[in-house]
Design a protein around this motif. Sequence first.
Motif, PDB file in Angstrom:
ATOM      1  N   MET A 118      21.530  31.131  61.646  1.00 47.88           N
ATOM      2  CA  MET A 118      22.514  30.140  62.095  1.00 47.88           C
ATOM      3  C   MET A 118      21.791  29.003  62.823  1.00 47.88           C
ATOM      4  O   MET A 118      21.001  29.242  63.725  1.00 47.88           O
ATOM      5  N   THR A 119      22.087  27.777  62.420  1.00 48.28           N
ATOM      6  CA  THR A 119      21.503  26.613  63.087  1.00 48.28           C
ATOM      7  C   THR A 119      22.381  26.177  64.258  1.00 48.28           C
ATOM      8  O   THR A 119      23.498  26.655  64.437  1.00 48.28           O
ATOM      9  N   ASP A 120      21.869  25.246  65.064  1.00 46.62           N
ATOM     10  CA  ASP A 120      22.649  24.725  66.180  1.00 46.62           C
ATOM     11  C   ASP A 120      23.675  23.681  65.734  1.00 46.62           C
ATOM     12  O   ASP A 120      24.541  23.294  66.520  1.00 46.62           O
ATOM     13  N   LEU A 121      23.574  23.221  64.483  1.00 50.61           N
ATOM     14  CA  LEU A 121      24.471  22.187  64.003  1.00 50.61           C
ATOM     15  C   LEU A 121      25.892  22.722  63.863  1.00 50.61           C
ATOM     16  O   LEU A 121      26.117  23.778  63.281  1.00 50.61           O
ATOM     17  N   VAL A 122      26.836  21.989  64.434  1.00 54.09           N
ATOM     18  CA  VAL A 122      28.252  22.323  64.279  1.00 54.09           C
ATOM     19  C   VAL A 122      28.919  21.175  63.536  1.00 54.09           C
ATOM     20  O   VAL A 122      28.950  20.036  64.032  1.00 54.09           O
ATOM     21  N   TYR A 123      29.426  21.455  62.355  1.00 52.87           N
ATOM     22  CA  TYR A 123      30.111  20.434  61.571  1.00 52.87           C
ATOM     23  C   TYR A 123      31.493  20.159  62.169  1.00 52.87           C
ATOM     24  O   TYR A 123      32.113  21.043  62.779  1.00 52.87           O
ATOM     25  N   ASP A 124      31.956  18.944  61.989  1.00 53.19           N
ATOM     26  CA  ASP A 124      33.317  18.633  62.434  1.00 53.19           C
ATOM     27  C   ASP A 124      34.343  19.307  61.535  1.00 53.19           C
ATOM     28  O   ASP A 124      35.330  19.860  62.012  1.00 53.19           O
ATOM     29  N   TYR A 125      34.098  19.229  60.211  1.00 56.16           N
ATOM     30  CA  TYR A 125      34.997  19.861  59.246  1.00 56.16           C
ATOM     31  C   TYR A 125      34.183  20.705  58.276  1.00 56.16           C
ATOM     32  O   TYR A 125      33.082  20.310  57.866  1.00 56.16           O
ATOM     33  N   ALA A 126      34.746  21.825  57.869  1.00 59.74           N
ATOM     34  CA  ALA A 126      34.231  22.577  56.729  1.00 59.74           C
ATOM     35  C   ALA A 126      35.388  22.761  55.758  1.00 59.74           C
ATOM     36  O   ALA A 126      36.505  23.113  56.167  1.00 59.74           O
TER      37      ALA A 126
ATOM     38  N   GLN B 270      41.081  16.522  47.108  1.00 56.82           N
ATOM     39  CA  GLN B 270      42.126  15.608  47.588  1.00 56.82           C
ATOM     40  C   GLN B 270      42.043  15.451  49.097  1.00 56.82           C
ATOM     41  O   GLN B 270      42.217  14.343  49.630  1.00 56.82           O
ATOM     42  N   LEU B 271      41.767  16.539  49.802  1.00 49.45           N
ATOM     43  CA  LEU B 271      41.638  16.455  51.258  1.00 49.45           C
ATOM     44  C   LEU B 271      40.410  15.630  51.643  1.00 49.45           C
ATOM     45  O   LEU B 271      40.481  14.787  52.551  1.00 49.45           O
ATOM     46  N   LEU B 272      39.293  15.835  50.965  1.00 51.25           N
ATOM     47  CA  LEU B 272      38.099  15.032  51.247  1.00 51.25           C
ATOM     48  C   LEU B 272      38.377  13.546  51.070  1.00 51.25           C
ATOM     49  O   LEU B 272      37.958  12.713  51.879  1.00 51.25           O
ATOM     50  N   TYR B 273      39.087  13.222  49.998  1.00 47.46           N
ATOM     51  CA  TYR B 273      39.402  11.814  49.722  1.00 47.46           C
ATOM     52  C   TYR B 273      40.235  11.217  50.856  1.00 47.46           C
ATOM     53  O   TYR B 273      39.981  10.090  51.306  1.00 47.46           O
ATOM     54  N   GLN B 274      41.218  11.962  51.346  1.00 49.10           N
ATOM     55  CA  GLN B 274      42.066  11.457  52.423  1.00 49.10           C
ATOM     56  C   GLN B 274      41.318  11.407  53.753  1.00 49.10           C
ATOM     57  O   GLN B 274      41.539  10.493  54.558  1.00 49.10           O
ATOM     58  N   LEU B 275      40.414  12.347  54.000  1.00 48.79           N
ATOM     59  CA  LEU B 275      39.590  12.279  55.213  1.00 48.79           C
ATOM     60  C   LEU B 275      38.759  11.003  55.233  1.00 48.79           C
ATOM     61  O   LEU B 275      38.589  10.368  56.272  1.00 48.79           O
ATOM     62  N   ALA B 276      38.261  10.624  54.046  1.00 50.89           N
ATOM     63  CA  ALA B 276      37.410   9.427  53.963  1.00 50.89           C
ATOM     64  C   ALA B 276      38.181   8.138  54.200  1.00 50.89           C
ATOM     65  O   ALA B 276      37.562   7.080  54.403  1.00 50.89           O
ATOM     66  N   GLN B 277      39.515   8.212  54.205  1.00 51.57           N
ATOM     67  CA  GLN B 277      40.328   7.022  54.476  1.00 51.57           C
ATOM     68  C   GLN B 277      40.587   6.827  55.969  1.00 51.57           C
ATOM     69  O   GLN B 277      41.143   5.805  56.381  1.00 51.57           O
TER      70      GLN B 277
ATOM     71  N   PRO C 252      39.920   6.088  59.996  1.00 50.45           N
ATOM     72  CA  PRO C 252      39.086   5.069  60.652  1.00 50.45           C
ATOM     73  C   PRO C 252      37.811   5.609  61.279  1.00 50.45           C
ATOM     74  O   PRO C 252      36.826   4.875  61.408  1.00 50.45           O
ATOM     75  N   ASP C 253      37.791   6.886  61.689  1.00 52.30           N
ATOM     76  CA  ASP C 253      36.591   7.435  62.341  1.00 52.30           C
ATOM     77  C   ASP C 253      35.738   8.251  61.380  1.00 52.30           C
ATOM     78  O   ASP C 253      34.878   9.027  61.808  1.00 52.30           O
ATOM     79  N   TRP C 254      35.949   8.078  60.068  1.00 55.23           N
ATOM     80  CA  TRP C 254      35.283   8.903  59.076  1.00 55.23           C
ATOM     81  C   TRP C 254      33.766   8.858  59.192  1.00 55.23           C
ATOM     82  O   TRP C 254      33.082   9.883  59.073  1.00 55.23           O
ATOM     83  N   SER C 255      33.193   7.709  59.424  1.00 51.44           N
ATOM     84  CA  SER C 255      31.730   7.570  59.418  1.00 51.44           C
ATOM     85  C   SER C 255      31.056   8.384  60.508  1.00 51.44           C
ATOM     86  O   SER C 255      29.846   8.635  60.447  1.00 51.44           O
ATOM     87  N   ASN C 256      31.838   8.817  61.500  1.00 50.54           N
ATOM     88  CA  ASN C 256      31.259   9.597  62.601  1.00 50.54           C
ATOM     89  C   ASN C 256      31.417  11.104  62.401  1.00 50.54           C
ATOM     90  O   ASN C 256      30.970  11.879  63.254  1.00 50.54           O
TER      91      ASN C 256
ATOM     92  N   PRO D 174      28.258  11.035  46.042  1.00 46.69           N
ATOM     93  CA  PRO D 174      27.008  10.303  46.271  1.00 46.69           C
ATOM     94  C   PRO D 174      27.138   9.141  47.252  1.00 46.69           C
ATOM     95  O   PRO D 174      26.150   8.732  47.862  1.00 46.69           O
ATOM     96  N   ALA D 175      28.360   8.629  47.422  1.00 48.82           N
ATOM     97  CA  ALA D 175      28.570   7.498  48.327  1.00 48.82           C
ATOM     98  C   ALA D 175      28.954   7.931  49.739  1.00 48.82           C
ATOM     99  O   ALA D 175      29.257   7.079  50.582  1.00 48.82           O
ATOM    100  N   GLN D 176      28.926   9.247  50.006  1.00 45.64           N
ATOM    101  CA  GLN D 176      29.360   9.749  51.307  1.00 45.64           C
ATOM    102  C   GLN D 176      28.213  10.498  51.985  1.00 45.64           C
ATOM    103  O   GLN D 176      28.073  11.721  51.842  1.00 45.64           O
ATOM    104  N   PRO D 177      27.387   9.840  52.757  1.00 43.09           N
ATOM    105  CA  PRO D 177      26.232  10.496  53.389  1.00 43.09           C
ATOM    106  C   PRO D 177      26.622  11.510  54.459  1.00 43.09           C
ATOM    107  O   PRO D 177      25.778  12.333  54.854  1.00 43.09           O
ATOM    108  N   THR D 178      27.864  11.484  54.938  1.00 40.21           N
ATOM    109  CA  THR D 178      28.265  12.418  55.989  1.00 40.21           C
ATOM    110  C   THR D 178      28.674  13.780  55.426  1.00 40.21           C
ATOM    111  O   THR D 178      28.940  14.696  56.193  1.00 40.21           O
ATOM    112  N   ILE D 179      28.750  13.910  54.096  1.00 40.76           N
ATOM    113  CA  ILE D 179      29.163  15.167  53.470  1.00 40.76           C
ATOM    114  C   ILE D 179      27.935  15.945  53.010  1.00 40.76           C
ATOM    115  O   ILE D 179      27.080  15.426  52.296  1.00 40.76           O
TER     116      ILE D 179
END
Length: 385
Positions: free
Chosen positions: A1-9, A19-26, A28-32, A106-111
């Motif tokens: 187990m790493t120390d990294l904690v994802y915001d969403y899994a 469909q949920l991923l697409y709506q998450l990307a819409q 305003p705070d998606w990039s964070n 490919p266009a979503q570096p946060t995923i």
Amino acid sequence: MTDLVYDYAIVGGGCAGFQLLYQLAQQPDWSNQRVLLLADDTSLQRTWCFWSRDREPLLHHLIEKSWPSITFRSAGFTRTEPIAPYQYHYLSGEAFFGYFYEQFLPAQPTITRLSVTVDNISRTGDAFVLTGAGETWRARRVFSSRLPAVPRSARFRLWQHFGGWFVRTDRPIFDAQTATLMDFTLPQQGAIQFGYVLPFSANRALVEVTVFSPAVYTQEQYTGLLADYIRENWPGVAFEIEATEQGQIPMTDFPFSRYGPAGEILIGTAAGMVKATTGYAFRRIGLDSVQLARLPVTASDPADSLVSWPVTSGRFRFYDRLLLGIAAEQPAVGAAIFAHLFRYGSFPDILRFLDEESDLLTEAKLISRLPYIPFLTQLARQWLR
């Protein structure tokens, strides 16, 4: 187990997960946000069809064909009617998954996407712990499409199953503006079964046989039914089979949950998004994804305090249970019930009713024209159980 904690899994990369991923990307705070997608590489060949209004945010840019009118057929009559303000839409698995794998991800570096089957989800402190393939990950909020086991205590356990051919004919025979939603001229053979035709052009269409029954058919059974159906409806027409499809959708009155055992939020089929008596789910999953994407990233906040859960409930669950009982125990009257519904009801009203967005007056008008004895029989049987 790493120390990294994802915001969403997100567990599962099918219709609901993407469909949920697409709506998450819409949002305003998606990039964070740091997002983990855990999905095994199961079959991606799937067709989704649904009706909707244009204003709904349901990935309309991926729709390949829409029909403004639908046809219903039975042994006694044929009726074709526009369905405005709705349109009936077709979206292929090839277009859906092609978009997400080749353009969206490919266009979503946060995923971070991992092709893995999740074996277990648990909760430790303020984070969820997910394990699979010998690895462990942590996330503050988890959405999962892992299917629960439907217990034997469920009253009804049927399948809506189907086999279809994408055909190209040697002459123009189809109305490309009209989809055949149900054709009950197909022999019933002890089950509720009907033809389903989606014309993409005058000489190309998806021709399908759909069945409600406890057991799915073999490929040979679908082949025989499809060959007979085409021969009966378009005699003398030569055709080429360009592709095939086959699938099955659960039809059950099992009381699904919004949450999994560890408190993860369930999505898609796992959350009861499939309409038990029709098999339609794409639109409901899409609307559910819109609201779930707005949840704050806090594992301690219960989702049901912040968003609705668009599962079938109340009087619509009662209607579904009666019709499921008829499909399971009185399938011989199924064709007559649908024929009465589509003969006397406005098609837009019927679609609104099937979407569970109708009012009591509309429902009373539709139900009053149905044969009442099968429903009374089923009501008595369920009451006495």
